[in-house]
Design a protein around this motif. Structure first.
Motif, PDB file in Angstrom:
ATOM      1  N   CYS A 295     -49.735  80.385   9.737  1.00 19.77           N
ATOM      2  CA  CYS A 295     -48.534  80.477  10.566  1.00 19.77           C
ATOM      3  C   CYS A 295     -47.706  81.712  10.188  1.00 19.77           C
ATOM      4  N   LEU A 296     -47.565  81.953   8.912  1.00 20.51           N
ATOM      5  CA  LEU A 296     -46.797  83.116   8.457  1.00 20.51           C
ATOM      6  C   LEU A 296     -47.432  84.417   8.940  1.00 20.51           C
ATOM      7  N   VAL A 297     -48.750  84.519   8.861  1.00 16.56           N
ATOM      8  CA  VAL A 297     -49.447  85.714   9.353  1.00 16.56           C
ATOM      9  C   VAL A 297     -49.212  85.876  10.850  1.00 16.56           C
ATOM     10  N   LYS A 298     -49.332  84.786  11.579  1.00 16.62           N
ATOM     11  CA  LYS A 298     -49.123  84.801  13.032  1.00 16.62           C
ATOM     12  C   LYS A 298     -47.735  85.331  13.400  1.00 16.62           C
ATOM     13  N   HIS A 299     -46.749  85.045  12.557  1.00 17.50           N
ATOM     14  CA  HIS A 299     -45.372  85.459  12.834  1.00 17.50           C
ATOM     15  C   HIS A 299     -44.996  86.764  12.137  1.00 17.50           C
ATOM     16  N   GLY A 300     -45.996  87.477  11.623  1.00 14.57           N
ATOM     17  CA  GLY A 300     -45.761  88.831  11.119  1.00 14.57           C
ATOM     18  C   GLY A 300     -45.273  88.927   9.693  1.00 14.57           C
ATOM     19  N   ALA A 301     -45.657  87.992   8.835  1.00 10.88           N
ATOM     20  CA  ALA A 301     -45.231  88.062   7.433  1.00 10.88           C
ATOM     21  C   ALA A 301     -45.574  89.424   6.842  1.00 10.88           C
ATOM     22  N   HIS A 302     -44.616  90.012   6.151  1.00 14.66           N
ATOM     23  CA  HIS A 302     -44.820  91.303   5.489  1.00 14.66           C
ATOM     24  C   HIS A 302     -45.446  91.126   4.113  1.00 14.66           C
ATOM     25  N   ALA A 303     -45.080  90.043   3.459  1.00 13.56           N
ATOM     26  CA  ALA A 303     -45.580  89.753   2.115  1.00 13.56           C
ATOM     27  C   ALA A 303     -45.529  88.246   1.916  1.00 13.56           C
ATOM     28  N   CYS A 304     -46.407  87.746   1.059  1.00 16.17           N
ATOM     29  CA  CYS A 304     -46.441  86.307   0.808  1.00 16.17           C
ATOM     30  C   CYS A 304     -47.119  86.049  -0.529  1.00 16.17           C
ATOM     31  N   THR A 305     -46.645  85.050  -1.230  1.00 20.30           N
ATOM     32  CA  THR A 305     -47.272  84.613  -2.472  1.00 20.30           C
ATOM     33  C   THR A 305     -47.045  83.122  -2.627  1.00 20.30           C
ATOM     34  N   ASP A 306     -47.893  82.503  -3.419  1.00 24.87           N
ATOM     35  CA  ASP A 306     -47.645  81.103  -3.755  1.00 24.87           C
ATOM     36  C   ASP A 306     -46.791  81.075  -5.016  1.00 24.87           C
ATOM     37  N   VAL A 307     -45.865  80.146  -5.065  1.00 22.44           N
ATOM     38  CA  VAL A 307     -44.978  80.018  -6.212  1.00 22.44           C
ATOM     39  C   VAL A 307     -45.669  79.105  -7.218  1.00 22.44           C
ATOM     40  N   THR A 308     -46.065  79.706  -8.328  1.00 23.98           N
ATOM     41  CA  THR A 308     -46.791  78.945  -9.351  1.00 23.98           C
ATOM     42  C   THR A 308     -46.162  79.201 -10.720  1.00 23.98           C
ATOM     43  N   GLY A 309     -46.955  79.585 -11.681  1.00 25.63           N
ATOM     44  CA  GLY A 309     -46.548  79.644 -13.080  1.00 25.63           C
ATOM     45  C   GLY A 309     -45.386  80.540 -13.437  1.00 25.63           C
ATOM     46  N   PHE A 310     -45.131  81.572 -12.666  1.00 23.87           N
ATOM     47  CA  PHE A 310     -44.008  82.462 -12.975  1.00 23.87           C
ATOM     48  C   PHE A 310     -42.707  81.973 -12.371  1.00 23.87           C
ATOM     49  N   GLY A 311     -42.752  80.858 -11.649  1.00 23.61           N
ATOM     50  CA  GLY A 311     -41.545  80.327 -11.028  1.00 23.61           C
ATOM     51  C   GLY A 311     -41.122  81.158  -9.832  1.00 23.61           C
ATOM     52  N   LEU A 312     -40.118  80.680  -9.140  1.00 24.52           N
ATOM     53  CA  LEU A 312     -39.629  81.366  -7.945  1.00 24.52           C
ATOM     54  C   LEU A 312     -39.178  82.789  -8.263  1.00 24.52           C
ATOM     55  N   LEU A 313     -38.374  82.948  -9.310  1.00 24.63           N
ATOM     56  CA  LEU A 313     -37.863  84.286  -9.611  1.00 24.63           C
ATOM     57  C   LEU A 313     -38.988  85.240  -9.996  1.00 24.63           C
ATOM     58  N   GLY A 314     -39.926  84.782 -10.785  1.00 26.97           N
ATOM     59  CA  GLY A 314     -41.027  85.651 -11.195  1.00 26.97           C
ATOM     60  C   GLY A 314     -41.833  86.168 -10.027  1.00 26.97           C
ATOM     61  N   HIS A 315     -42.148  85.286  -9.100  1.00 30.14           N
ATOM     62  CA  HIS A 315     -42.920  85.708  -7.933  1.00 30.14           C
ATOM     63  C   HIS A 315     -42.077  86.553  -6.983  1.00 30.14           C
ATOM     64  N   LEU A 316     -40.801  86.254  -6.885  1.00 34.40           N
ATOM     65  CA  LEU A 316     -39.909  87.075  -6.066  1.00 34.40           C
ATOM     66  C   LEU A 316     -39.821  88.490  -6.627  1.00 34.40           C
ATOM     67  N   VAL A 317     -39.687  88.605  -7.928  1.00 33.68           N
ATOM     68  CA  VAL A 317     -39.605  89.932  -8.561  1.00 33.68           C
ATOM     69  C   VAL A 317     -40.892  90.723  -8.330  1.00 33.68           C
ATOM     70  N   GLU A 318     -42.044  90.061  -8.407  1.00 27.81           N
ATOM     71  CA  GLU A 318     -43.306  90.745  -8.109  1.00 27.81           C
ATOM     72  C   GLU A 318     -43.283  91.339  -6.700  1.00 27.81           C
ATOM     73  N   MET A 319     -42.828  90.554  -5.745  1.00 30.45           N
ATOM     74  CA  MET A 319     -42.789  91.021  -4.355  1.00 30.45           C
ATOM     75  C   MET A 319     -41.781  92.152  -4.173  1.00 30.45           C
ATOM     76  N   VAL A 320     -40.618  92.012  -4.781  1.00 30.09           N
ATOM     77  CA  VAL A 320     -39.549  92.996  -4.639  1.00 30.09           C
ATOM     78  C   VAL A 320     -39.967  94.340  -5.219  1.00 30.09           C
ATOM     79  N   ARG A 321     -40.519  94.304  -6.398  1.00 32.02           N
ATOM     80  CA  ARG A 321     -40.928  95.569  -7.052  1.00 32.02           C
ATOM     81  C   ARG A 321     -42.038  96.261  -6.266  1.00 32.02           C
ATOM     82  N   ALA A 322     -42.994  95.503  -5.761  1.00 31.55           N
ATOM     83  CA  ALA A 322     -44.094  96.094  -4.992  1.00 31.55           C
ATOM     84  C   ALA A 322     -43.609  96.664  -3.670  1.00 31.55           C
ATOM     85  N   SER A 323     -42.531  96.112  -3.141  1.00 35.95           N
ATOM     86  CA  SER A 323     -42.021  96.542  -1.832  1.00 35.95           C
ATOM     87  C   SER A 323     -40.890  97.549  -1.943  1.00 35.95           C
TER      88      SER A 323
END
Length: 163
Positions: free
Chosen positions: A27-55
Motif C-alpha cells: 500500500c505504501l509503495v502504491k501511494h508513492g512512499a519515498h522511504a520505508c523501514t520496519d521498526v525493530t531493534g534500533f527502536g523508532l528513533l534509531g530507524h528514523l535517524v537512519e532514514m533522515v541521514r540517508a535522505s
C-alpha cells in the motif's frame, strides 16, 4: 516484565507483532512512499535517524501522535524498559530539543527496541490521507502521521520532538 504487564496488554502486543507488514508495504509503495523501514531493534528513533541521514533532511516527530501499544506508557512510567533499550539511548544526540523532549514521560519509548514494530514510511503530503484510509481498511488500525519531513537545517541534530 516484573509481572506488571496486564494480560490484555500482552495479547494486544502479540496481535500487533504477528500482523504481516506485506500488505502495508504494498500500500505504501502504491501511494508513492519515498522511504520505508520496519521498526525493530534500533527502536523508532534509531530507524528514523537512519532514514533522515540517508535522505539529508530534518524531521519533526510528534510524540503525542505516536500510537504506542496499550500499557507501554504505564510500564515506562514505572521504570520498566527493555533490557536492550539503554543501548539505543545513545541516539539521543540526534535530538535538537533534548532537554525539553527528555522531560516527557513517553520519551524513553522512542528508544524501545521492537521485535516487530510495524513500518515507518515517508509519503508525499498529497497522498497521505488516502494511504492512511487504505491502510486502516487493510487492518492496520493504528496507522498515524507521526511527524513531518523538513528541509535540512544547519543543525547537527536532525530530529526535533514536538510534545
Amino acid at each position: 516484565m516484573r509481572h506488571k504487564a496486564k494480560g490484555r496488554w500482552i495479547t494486544a502486543a502479540l496481535d500487533s507483532m504477528v500482523q504481516s507488514n506485506r500488505q502495508g508495504a504494498e500500500c505504501l509503495v502504491k501511494h508513492g512512499a519515498h522511504a520505508c523501514t520496519d521498526v525493530t531493534g534500533f527502536g523508532l528513533l534509531g530507524h528514523l535517524v537512519e532514514m533522515v541521514r540517508a535522505s539529508d533532511v530534518d524531521v519533526e516527530l510528534d510524540l503525542a501522535a505516536i500510537p504506542f501499544l496499550d500499557g507501554a506508557e504505564d510500564t515506562v512510567r514505572d521504570g520498566i524498559v527493555s533490557s536492550l533499550q539503554p543501548q539505543n539511548v545513545r541516539l539521543r544526540r540526534a535530538i535538537a530539543n533534548l532537554d525539553e523532549a527528555g522531560s516527557d514521560p513517553r520519551y524513553p519509548l522512542i528508544f524501545d527496541p521492537q521485535t516487530s514494530g510495524g513500518l515507518l514510511a515517508t509519503l508525499p503530503a498529497e497522498n497521505t490521507d488516502a494511504c492512511i484510509e487504505e491502510l486502516k481498511s487493510l487492518g492496520y488500525t493504528r496507522t498515524a502521521v507521526i511527524g513531518d519531513v523538513l528541509p535540512k537545517s544547519d543543525r547537527l541534530e536532525p530530529v526535533t520532538i514536538k510534545l
